[in-house]
Design an enzyme around this catalytic site. Structure first.
Site, PDB file in Angstrom:
ATOM      1  CD  GLU A  70      -3.021  -1.141   2.160  1.00 57.22           C
ATOM      2  OE1 GLU A  70      -4.212  -0.853   1.938  1.00 57.22           O
ATOM      3  OE2 GLU A  70      -2.584  -1.482   3.281  1.00 57.22           O
TER       4      GLU A  70
ATOM      5  CD  GLU B  83      -3.251  -6.316   3.644  1.00 55.03           C
ATOM      6  OE1 GLU B  83      -2.577  -5.274   3.696  1.00 55.03           O
ATOM      7  OE2 GLU B  83      -3.337  -7.017   2.598  1.00 55.03           O
TER       8      GLU B  83
END
Length: 270
Positions: A114, A134
């Protein structure tokens, strides 16, 4: 006032006249992003917001960032999530006045991915492994991946990464333009600096304004483009750079004309 490398424990800092290089430096946990690293990245952003320069972000020991620090992440609760610890710093990095270059090697996962998505440029090595695992940990990628990634690679591939846990190799990431260059690890930073050099040859104000306009919402166009161009049309750099271009063009034309004249004289004498 320049950044003081001694003020940072999780980052290695190198500053030049037109750029700052930041190395994520927690090799014992594969450069996992913890609260201290986030705080130190905020310090870098605060400086670059005052003193706009190109930012190059990389990692040490053949790893960009293996993600957020799982030990800290496991202990975070609802209120921590609502604070947007990682998303806030990644938004700030994305909004820096000058371009951000992410130089990726090895693992670039979770929060590390990210962070890379927030950069303007991503280049990598053949050893890059990039993705968002995730959901396998019972959470989601909540620091920008759910909206940045589909803008970068399109919805189908973004869902492969976010919902099915796909981790891409360098060649796959290059094919979908998630990264734009592949370099062997020993020359990765040289390639990043070469890209920074190319940016540095442009007019800094034009680069800053172009970046801002590029990221403006669709409804702001074309008005924002027109207003921004109006500002640039009044800048001294515009007059200086265009005059230099015209002078160079004129000089080349004069040289070509002189060469043609000499060639004609040669033929006449023969």
């Amino acid at each position: 006032m320049a950044l003081n490398p001694e003020d940072f424990a999780t980052l290695l800092i190198e500053e030049r006249e037109d750029r700052v290089t930041v190395l994520l430096n927690r090799p014992e946990v594969r450069n996992a992003i913890d609260q201290q690293m986030v705080d130190e990245l905020h310090q870098v952003c605060e400086y670059l917001e005052r003193e706009p320069k190109v930012l190059i972000i990389a990692g040490v020991d053949g790893v960009f960032a293996s993600g957020a620090d799982i030990g800290q992440l496991r202990e975070r609760r609802r209120d921590d999530a609502l604070r947007g610890i990682n998303s806030t710093i990644f938004v700030r990095i994305a909004k820096l006045p000058m371009p951000v270059i992410a130089a990726l090697d090895g693992y670039c996962l979770g929060g590390g991915a990210e962070l890379a998505y927030a950069a303007d440029f991503r280049i990598g090595t053949p050893g890059v492994r990039i993705g968002n695992p995730e959901t396998g940990l019972g959470i989601m990628a909540a620091a920008g991946a759910t909206w940045r990634l589909k803008e970068l690679v399109g919805e189908p591939i973004a869902k492969e990464i976010l919902l099915a846990g796909a981790v891409l190799r360098a060649d796959e990431a290059l094919r979908i333009n998630l990264i734009t260059q592949i370099h062997e690890a020993p020359v990765l930073m040289e390639a990043a600096h070469n890209l920074a050099d190319r940016i540095g040859r442009q007019d800094p104000l034009a680069v800053r304004i172009t970046k801002s306009v590029f990221h403006a919402p669709a409804e702001a166009h074309p008005v924002i483009d027109t207003l921004a161009q109006g500002m640039l049309f009044e800048s001294q750099a515009k007059f200086d750079r265009m005059q230099a271009f015209l002078d160079k063009k004129s000089s080349k034309a004069d040289t070509a004309e002189t060469a043609d004249t000499a060639d004609t004289s040669d033929r006449t004498r023969k």
